[in-house]
Design a protein around this motif. Sequence first.
Motif, PDB file in Angstrom:
ATOM      1  N   GLY A 172     -27.135  -8.330  40.360  1.00 25.19           N
ATOM      2  CA  GLY A 172     -28.467  -8.783  39.565  1.00 25.19           C
ATOM      3  C   GLY A 172     -29.427  -7.615  38.824  1.00 25.19           C
ATOM      4  O   GLY A 172     -29.014  -6.108  38.603  1.00 25.19           O
ATOM      5  N   ARG A 173     -30.907  -7.568  37.928  1.00 22.18           N
ATOM      6  CA  ARG A 173     -31.686  -6.800  37.692  1.00 22.18           C
ATOM      7  C   ARG A 173     -31.535  -6.038  39.018  1.00 22.18           C
ATOM      8  O   ARG A 173     -32.436  -5.926  39.493  1.00 22.18           O
TER       9      ARG A 173
ATOM     10  N   VAL B 260     -40.175  -5.200  38.875  1.00 24.98           N
ATOM     11  CA  VAL B 260     -41.671  -4.633  39.953  1.00 24.98           C
ATOM     12  C   VAL B 260     -42.564  -4.609  38.536  1.00 24.98           C
ATOM     13  O   VAL B 260     -43.839  -4.297  38.348  1.00 24.98           O
ATOM     14  N   PHE B 261     -42.086  -3.863  37.465  1.00 23.04           N
ATOM     15  CA  PHE B 261     -42.249  -3.494  36.007  1.00 23.04           C
ATOM     16  C   PHE B 261     -43.041  -4.472  35.665  1.00 23.04           C
ATOM     17  O   PHE B 261     -43.851  -4.547  35.045  1.00 23.04           O
ATOM     18  N   GLU B 262     -41.760  -5.652  35.311  1.00 21.53           N
ATOM     19  CA  GLU B 262     -42.440  -6.933  34.981  1.00 21.53           C
ATOM     20  C   GLU B 262     -43.409  -7.664  35.409  1.00 21.53           C
ATOM     21  O   GLU B 262     -43.882  -8.626  34.886  1.00 21.53           O
TER      22      GLU B 262
END
Length: 299
Positions: free
Chosen positions: A3-4, A10-12
């Motif tokens: 996954g990412r 969190v930033f997005e």
Amino acid sequence: MKGRPVDQLVFEHIFPKSRPSDPIHFQAFLQQCLIPEVRQEVRAFYGHINTPEAKYPGLDYCHPTHRIRLSRWPWHRRLFRAFDDLGLTPNEIAGLTKWEGTKWAKERYERDHGVTIRDTTADGFADWVEPEDRAATRQREPTPARSERRRDAMAEMADSESEGELESVGADLNDRLRARVNLRILSGDPNVPLDEEWEQWLKHIIETGGLSSLAQQIAGVPDTVEILVGTRRPVMPGLLQRDDATAPPSSAGLLRSTVTRSIQEPRRTFSDLHLPSGEGGSTTAADMSRQRAAPEPRA
């Protein structure tokens, strides 16, 4: 499929629509927003950064109390909101929060230097005991310990009472009255004053009618009544014990007879109290009433 990264998620979530003034990635967000708030929190909590504990506070972003402390700052509130909205696990949060002031920084310092930084936050606070268990805890406490604590409390109370103890004026007044009575007896002069201040007080009490209420208050204390009427050791020896028939009239004898009558007889409108007067003797209230009622002589 991998996954990412968590920091990117969190930033997005915090910056869904990035503006030119916003940080460009999570590391920039960390340096510009989160670390300054951590330093402010440390200074607000400890007041300094002079000890290892203040330099490495070990803030745990999964600990409820630490989250409450850090939630006072706006960027940390948005960070915790992102954690909750994304449903991050404690392991994912611990893997992300690796910067200055965190639990990760403290554990690394202790491991590298072979020391343990003790948390002094709870110093001075007793361990919490549930209300239903407090009575059982007191009962299990050894009896000698409870007795020792009780004795210490009583000793402390006695010390505080002795410090604030007031000296009674009764003994000094008694000595003065005895000396004046002896002087009156030796000189044979019944007009020798006993104590001007005391006689003024007694005269005021008699004239204002407060002697009856004073006698009623004294009647509630048997020892005081017996002392005043002379059945026990009187407060003024030599003043109340002598024979009233042979002793010169004085305010003390008047007080003794009046208090006795006030206790034994019911209160009435007119009494036969002898009001103290100057050199012209005394006039009773009954005589004054008869004089007012008598008809005036005809010319």
